[in-house]
Design a protein around this motif. Structure first.
Motif, PDB file in Angstrom:
ATOM      1  N   GLY A   1       0.894  -1.146   0.054  1.00 54.90           N
ATOM      2  CA  GLY A   1       0.132   0.014  -0.288  1.00 54.90           C
ATOM      3  C   GLY A   1       1.177   1.127  -0.292  1.00 54.90           C
ATOM      4  N   TYR A   2       1.835   1.404   1.049  1.00 58.42           N
ATOM      5  CA  TYR A   2       3.175   2.446   0.851  1.00 58.42           C
ATOM      6  C   TYR A   2       3.542   2.362  -0.768  1.00 58.42           C
ATOM      7  CZ  TYR A   2       3.508   2.248   5.774  1.00 58.42           C
ATOM      8  OH  TYR A   2       2.817   2.436   7.039  1.00 58.42           O
ATOM      9  N   CYS A   3       3.441   1.971  -1.575  1.00 58.68           N
ATOM     10  CA  CYS A   3       4.153   1.496  -2.812  1.00 58.68           C
ATOM     11  C   CYS A   3       3.096   2.562  -3.749  1.00 58.68           C
ATOM     12  CB  CYS A   3       4.199   0.218  -3.261  1.00 58.68           C
ATOM     13  SG  CYS A   3       5.599  -0.309  -2.695  1.00 58.68           S
ATOM     14  N   LEU A   4       2.300   1.948  -3.676  1.00 55.92           N
ATOM     15  CA  LEU A   4       0.606   2.477  -4.590  1.00 55.92           C
ATOM     16  C   LEU A   4       0.584   3.942  -4.542  1.00 55.92           C
ATOM     17  CD1 LEU A   4      -1.781  -0.225  -4.057  1.00 55.92           C
ATOM     18  CD2 LEU A   4      -0.135   0.102  -5.786  1.00 55.92           C
ATOM     19  N   GLY A   5       0.947   4.723  -3.594  1.00 52.90           N
ATOM     20  CA  GLY A   5       0.292   6.567  -3.644  1.00 52.90           C
ATOM     21  C   GLY A   5       1.635   6.969  -4.650  1.00 52.90           C
ATOM     22  N   PRO A   6       2.885   7.194  -3.950  1.00 56.88           N
ATOM     23  CA  PRO A   6       3.184   7.728  -5.045  1.00 56.88           C
ATOM     24  C   PRO A   6       4.162   7.084  -5.768  1.00 56.88           C
ATOM     25  CG  PRO A   6       4.924   6.659  -2.576  1.00 56.88           C
ATOM     26  CD  PRO A   6       2.980   6.453  -2.999  1.00 56.88           C
ATOM     27  N   VAL A   7       4.476   5.948  -6.293  1.00 57.30           N
ATOM     28  CA  VAL A   7       4.726   5.814  -7.470  1.00 57.30           C
ATOM     29  C   VAL A   7       3.689   4.310  -7.965  1.00 57.30           C
ATOM     30  CG1 VAL A   7       6.365   4.122  -8.337  1.00 57.30           C
ATOM     31  CG2 VAL A   7       7.135   4.573  -6.640  1.00 57.30           C
ATOM     32  N   ASN A   8       3.126   3.391  -7.262  1.00 58.41           N
ATOM     33  CA  ASN A   8       1.941   2.697  -7.761  1.00 58.41           C
ATOM     34  C   ASN A   8       2.327   1.950  -9.205  1.00 58.41           C
ATOM     35  OD1 ASN A   8      -0.690   1.801  -8.615  1.00 58.41           O
ATOM     36  ND2 ASN A   8      -0.880   3.927  -9.723  1.00 58.41           N
ATOM     37  N   THR A   9       1.920   0.890  -9.619  1.00 56.46           N
ATOM     38  CA  THR A   9       1.907   0.755 -10.478  1.00 56.46           C
ATOM     39  C   THR A   9       2.276   0.081 -11.876  1.00 56.46           C
ATOM     40  OG1 THR A   9      -0.373  -0.737 -10.473  1.00 56.46           O
ATOM     41  CG2 THR A   9       0.486  -1.803  -8.771  1.00 56.46           C
ATOM     42  N   THR A  10       2.167  -0.925 -12.216  1.00 53.40           N
ATOM     43  CA  THR A  10       2.953  -0.755 -13.891  1.00 53.40           C
ATOM     44  C   THR A  10       1.982  -2.116 -14.703  1.00 53.40           C
ATOM     45  OG1 THR A  10       5.221  -2.217 -14.173  1.00 53.40           O
ATOM     46  CG2 THR A  10       4.677  -0.096 -13.183  1.00 53.40           C
ATOM     47  N   SER A  11       2.685  -2.127 -15.853  1.00 50.78           N
ATOM     48  CA  SER A  11       2.089  -3.362 -16.723  1.00 50.78           C
ATOM     49  C   SER A  11       1.214  -5.056 -16.011  1.00 50.78           C
ATOM     50  CB  SER A  11       2.970  -3.780 -17.808  1.00 50.78           C
ATOM     51  OG  SER A  11       4.305  -4.722 -16.925  1.00 50.78           O
ATOM     52  N   GLY A  12       1.456  -5.762 -15.224  1.00 54.54           N
ATOM     53  CA  GLY A  12       1.318  -6.510 -14.232  1.00 54.54           C
ATOM     54  C   GLY A  12      -0.509  -6.164 -14.435  1.00 54.54           C
ATOM     55  N   HIS A  13      -0.488  -4.773 -13.304  1.00 54.19           N
ATOM     56  CA  HIS A  13      -1.659  -4.994 -13.198  1.00 54.19           C
ATOM     57  C   HIS A  13      -2.729  -4.119 -14.333  1.00 54.19           C
ATOM     58  CE1 HIS A  13      -0.732  -5.295  -8.770  1.00 54.19           C
ATOM     59  NE2 HIS A  13      -2.586  -4.699  -8.889  1.00 54.19           N
ATOM     60  N   ALA A  14      -1.753  -3.250 -15.547  1.00 55.46           N
ATOM     61  CA  ALA A  14      -3.095  -3.261 -16.564  1.00 55.46           C
ATOM     62  C   ALA A  14      -3.059  -4.195 -17.453  1.00 55.46           C
ATOM     63  CB  ALA A  14      -1.764  -2.113 -17.200  1.00 55.46           C
ATOM     64  N   VAL A  15      -2.464  -4.903 -17.338  1.00 54.11           N
ATOM     65  CA  VAL A  15      -2.658  -6.563 -18.288  1.00 54.11           C
ATOM     66  C   VAL A  15      -3.183  -6.919 -17.631  1.00 54.11           C
ATOM     67  CG1 VAL A  15      -1.824  -8.594 -19.191  1.00 54.11           C
ATOM     68  CG2 VAL A  15      -0.594  -6.323 -19.853  1.00 54.11           C
ATOM     69  N   ALA A  16      -3.697  -7.324 -16.227  1.00 55.55           N
ATOM     70  CA  ALA A  16      -4.703  -8.298 -15.350  1.00 55.55           C
ATOM     71  C   ALA A  16      -5.721  -7.921 -15.219  1.00 55.55           C
ATOM     72  CB  ALA A  16      -4.164  -8.291 -14.163  1.00 55.55           C
ATOM     73  N   TYR A  17      -6.087  -6.410 -15.641  1.00 54.15           N
ATOM     74  CA  TYR A  17      -7.686  -6.148 -15.128  1.00 54.15           C
ATOM     75  C   TYR A  17      -8.363  -5.997 -16.049  1.00 54.15           C
ATOM     76  CZ  TYR A  17      -6.262  -1.599 -12.084  1.00 54.15           C
ATOM     77  OH  TYR A  17      -5.664  -1.381 -10.797  1.00 54.15           O
ATOM     78  N   PRO A  18      -8.277  -6.485 -17.035  1.00 52.95           N
ATOM     79  CA  PRO A  18      -9.568  -6.884 -18.166  1.00 52.95           C
ATOM     80  C   PRO A  18      -9.811  -8.113 -17.349  1.00 52.95           C
ATOM     81  CG  PRO A  18      -8.157  -5.710 -19.730  1.00 52.95           C
ATOM     82  CD  PRO A  18      -7.306  -6.176 -18.015  1.00 52.95           C
ATOM     83  N   LEU A  19      -8.815  -9.384 -17.024  1.00 55.14           N
ATOM     84  CA  LEU A  19      -9.641 -10.682 -16.329  1.00 55.14           C
ATOM     85  C   LEU A  19     -10.452 -10.484 -15.657  1.00 55.14           C
ATOM     86  CD1 LEU A  19      -6.572 -11.075 -18.235  1.00 55.14           C
ATOM     87  CD2 LEU A  19      -6.813 -12.708 -16.089  1.00 55.14           C
ATOM     88  N   GLY A  20     -10.438  -9.131 -14.885  1.00 53.49           N
ATOM     89  CA  GLY A  20     -11.377  -9.142 -13.470  1.00 53.49           C
ATOM     90  C   GLY A  20     -12.530  -7.827 -14.081  1.00 53.49           C
ATOM     91  N   THR A  21     -12.292  -7.217 -14.992  1.00 54.10           N
ATOM     92  CA  THR A  21     -13.611  -5.736 -15.468  1.00 54.10           C
ATOM     93  C   THR A  21     -14.903  -7.077 -16.420  1.00 54.10           C
ATOM     94  OG1 THR A  21     -11.508  -4.926 -17.356  1.00 54.10           O
ATOM     95  CG2 THR A  21     -12.350  -4.048 -15.122  1.00 54.10           C
ATOM     96  N   ARG A  22     -13.611  -7.762 -17.624  1.00 54.29           N
ATOM     97  CA  ARG A  22     -14.693  -8.055 -18.583  1.00 54.29           C
ATOM     98  C   ARG A  22     -15.055 -10.011 -18.029  1.00 54.29           C
ATOM     99  NH1 ARG A  22     -14.170  -5.490 -23.615  1.00 54.29           N
ATOM    100  NH2 ARG A  22     -14.295  -7.336 -23.977  1.00 54.29           N
ATOM    101  N   HIS A  23     -14.109 -10.702 -17.272  1.00 57.46           N
ATOM    102  CA  HIS A  23     -14.679 -12.014 -17.091  1.00 57.46           C
ATOM    103  C   HIS A  23     -14.709 -12.158 -15.483  1.00 57.46           C
ATOM    104  CE1 HIS A  23     -14.513 -12.110 -21.127  1.00 57.46           C
ATOM    105  NE2 HIS A  23     -13.156 -12.201 -21.104  1.00 57.46           N
ATOM    106  N   HIS A  24     -14.715 -10.977 -14.701  1.00 61.06           N
ATOM    107  CA  HIS A  24     -14.667 -11.183 -13.589  1.00 61.06           C
ATOM    108  C   HIS A  24     -13.813 -12.450 -12.581  1.00 61.06           C
ATOM    109  CE1 HIS A  24     -18.523  -8.900 -14.136  1.00 61.06           C
ATOM    110  NE2 HIS A  24     -19.111  -9.732 -14.920  1.00 61.06           N
ATOM    111  N   ILE A  25     -12.958 -12.809 -13.195  1.00 65.10           N
ATOM    112  CA  ILE A  25     -12.371 -12.891 -12.771  1.00 65.10           C
ATOM    113  C   ILE A  25     -11.085 -11.980 -11.133  1.00 65.10           C
ATOM    114  CG2 ILE A  25      -9.112 -14.845 -12.500  1.00 65.10           C
ATOM    115  CD1 ILE A  25     -10.389 -14.105 -15.691  1.00 65.10           C
TER     116      ILE A  25
END
Length: 372
Positions: free
Chosen positions: A247-271
């Motif tokens: 959580g400390y990492c998310l505010g000032p730096v945030n995530t990158t490709s791992g989360h971007a590529v993973a997001y459609p799995l959740g938003t489109r297919h509820h994984i």
């Protein structure tokens, strides 16, 4: 990569209570200060709100969904408008805590979520905010960002504001003892992914690197132990700390490709978000390795993941060894949807623009095909 002389803003909850049994601190902290409390929880945690030791008039919103969407948020805001709370408590995983942030700022403001997407666009806080995580994954208790899915566009709407920072975060590892092994594994990988992606980001900063690599080390040491024995309190405590560091990492730096590529799995297919991150992690770590070879080596060492053969194999074996599903086809995702998923992921510039290596739409499609 940013250096120690680069500018960065670090903020934390005003108070953090950490350790087994610390859930009792919620009632102590709020006693005599608040009269109308709104607890935002999922169905399971709504049945153990008594652990919080609340007094006053308590309203419970027990309908938090995994990967909450705009209708879920609007249902909560209707309850919040009626309850007019002076204290909002997020009690659950990241979904509950993200919705609690929005319930603390939006009711009575005249704003909808579409009005406040972006950075520092929400009005002043309308109620005090306490966050009590019951999983060791998102680290949402430490941050100022909330994510809600738009069911029409299938995109995650990101709202970030210092007004959504918790006044008190209570991290009690005892609350995670009920997590099944599969959920423990997935949420632990999510915490690890936050740390890994921040550590390798173009925006990486030495003041965050120390939390990031220690979070990875804690996951490497304790996640398998907690999966095998959910009652292992030392392991549960280590994972709760790893999640907080993520959580400390998310505010000032945030995530990158791992989360971007993973997001459609959740938003489109509820994984589930953690399961999606586990499936994608080996692919994006290996893709980025040429750009950040030394940091990649540090990550695999921290995970106790030997990589004599390849970065991909080492990361894959780590996740697979936790019992995570590593094939996209096993989630009933139609292969025909992969191009649309690649389009959607490639459009998440707020994350991909900070990836250590440029990732094209075709690169993302190649990852989906390899993961299928």
């Amino acid at each position: 990569m940013l250096t120690s002389s680069s500018s960065i803003t670090l903020i934390r909850p005003r108070a953090i209570e950490f350790g087994p049994g610390s859930v009792s601190k919620v009632g102590e902290w709020m006693a005599g200060r608040f009269q109308r409390i709104l607890v935002v929880a999922d169905a399971f945690n709504s049945k153990r709100v008594d652990l919080l030791g609340l007094s006053g008039k308590v309203t419970i919103f027990a309908e938090v969904r995994p990967e909450p969407d705009i209708p879920n948020l609007e249902a909560l805001l209707a309850v919040a408008e009626a309850a007019d709370p002076d204290l909002v408590i997020g009690f659950g995983g990241g979904s509950a805590m993200d919705l609690a942030k929005l319930a603390a700022v939006l009711p009575g403001s005249g704003c909808r979520i579409t009005d406040v997407v972006g950075v520092e666009r929400v009005p002043a806080k309308q109620a005090a905010l306490v966050q009590v995580p019951t999983t060791s994954g998102t680290g949402s208790e430490a941050g100022t960002r909330a994510l809600v899915t738009d069911p029409v566009t299938k995109n995650k709407l990101a709202v970030q504001s210092s007004h959504m920072l918790a006044d008190l975060a209570v991290i009690d590892p005892e609350l995670t003892l009920t997590l099944p092994a599969q959920v423990t594994a997935a949420t632990g990988v999510d915490a690890m992914a936050h740390c890994v992606e921040a550590f390798t980001s173009r925006r990486a900063h030495v003041s965050i690197d120390m939390y990031a690599i220690e979070g990875v080390r804690l996951v490497g040491k304790y996640l398998k132990r907690a999966v095998v024995d959910g009652s292992d309190m030392e392991a549960r405590s280590g994972l709760s700390l790893a999640s907080l560091y993520g959580g400390y990492c998310l505010g000032p730096v945030n995530t990158t490709s791992g989360h971007a590529v993973a997001y459609p799995l959740g938003t489109r297919h509820h994984i589930a978000h953690g399961a999606a991150n586990a499936l994608i992690f080996p692919h994006t770590l290996a893709f980025n390795a040429p750009a950040v070879p030394e940091k990649t080596a540090e990550i695999l060492s921290a995970l106790n993941a030997p990589w004599h053969t390849s970065v991909f194999d080492a990361a894959y074996d780590f996740c697979h060894g936790l019992g995570c599903e590593m094939k996209l086809s096993q989630f009933a995702v139609p292969r025909s949807d992969l191009p649309a998923m690649a389009d959607e992921a490639h459009a998440i510039r707020r994350l991909l623009d900070n990836n250590p290596r440029d990732m094209s739409r075709d690169d993302i499609l190649t990852i989906y095909e390899a993961a299928y």
